[in-house]
Design an enzyme around this catalytic site. Structure first.
Site: not given
Ligand code: F6R
Length: 249
Positions: A67, A136, A138, A143
């Protein structure tokens, strides 16, 4: 998924590096998927040390990063391109033409996503993808709620991710709110995945990964559907597991 539990960050980094080196010696032309963030820095350090000491070569390796932040150029110290050069590529013999990272400042970001996916398809499946995990759940910057069918795409970062990433920036305002990321389907195409989990802040995510159903609201859970995932976690990341009196997997 196979879980290797180690004492601390140092040990996780060493074992991860040894894992990569073994694969590299078996296949010097390997396609290596790379992650940024705090977690893999120690692994890159060990890989650099090994390259200097033992001459393990990256001449024929092709790398593919997960990313990049939208809006940051390669010369911006907070871009993932800059990070990769700084913590890894500038210290090994990889050829810059074999390094692939989405351009955060491409004039047409949507096209950049499509082009990145094409580059990945053209080269064939990544042999080994290194991953970290967000609090979380990811992976990459996928996400919670991201489709498991997603390819490389633009994401609006979750506020928890923006907050977590702000530790690398001087002010909250500077933290990018969008990123380009390989999609979940893109990541799942890798032949093998090495997930690194370190620190108490990740311990809830690690327990969830083990115990939750496969669910798009906890993106890393998709890894349960992959045939070759190894997780290396340190004891701090295992705290929640112990607190809940779960037996070691
Ligand atoms: C980074 C990436 C992210 C990180 C995750 C954990 O390329 O794709 O998924 O792996 O946010 O970040 P750290 O390691 O900083 O806790």
């Amino acid at each position: 998924m196979k879980l290797i539990l180690v004492k601390d960050y140092q040990e996780m980094s060493k074992q991860a590096a040894e894992y990569v080196i073994e694969k590299l010696l078996q296949n010097p032309n390997m396609k290596l998927g790379l992650a940024t963030g705090g977690t893999p820095i120690g692994t890159y350090k060990f890989l650099i040390e090994d390259h200097k000491r033992n001459g393990t070569s990256y001449q024929n390796v092709k790398s593919f990063n997960l990313d990049e932040y939208v809006g940051l150029s390669a010369t911006n110290e907070n871009s993932y391109r800059y990070y990769m050069d700084d913590v890894f590529f500038n210290h090994i013999d990889i050829k810059k033409k074999n390094v692939h990272i989405p351009s955060g400042d491409a004039p047409d970001i949507q096209k950049e996503c499509e082009d990145y996916e094409k580059v990945l398809t053209k080269h064939g499946r990544v042999d080994l993808q290194i991953l970290g995990i967000g609090n979380n759940g990811h992976i990459g910057f996928n996400e919670p709620g991201t489709s498991f069918d997603s390819k490389t795409h633009i994401v609006n970062l979750a506020s928890s991710t923006i907050r977590a990433n702000s530790r690398y920036f001087e002010s909250m305002e500077e933290v990018p709110t969008r990123a380009v990321t390989m999609g979940i389907a893109t990541i799942m195409q890798s032949k093998e995945i090495l997930l690194l989990v370190s620190g108490e802040s990740k311990s809830k995510a690690l327990l969830k990964l083990w115990e939750n159903e496969v669910d798009e609201y906890f993106p890393a859970s998709v890894l349960k559907k992959h045939p070759a995932v190894t997780v290396i976690a340190d004891e701090a990341a295992y705290v929640e597991w112990k607190a809940n009196n779960r037996a070691f997997a």
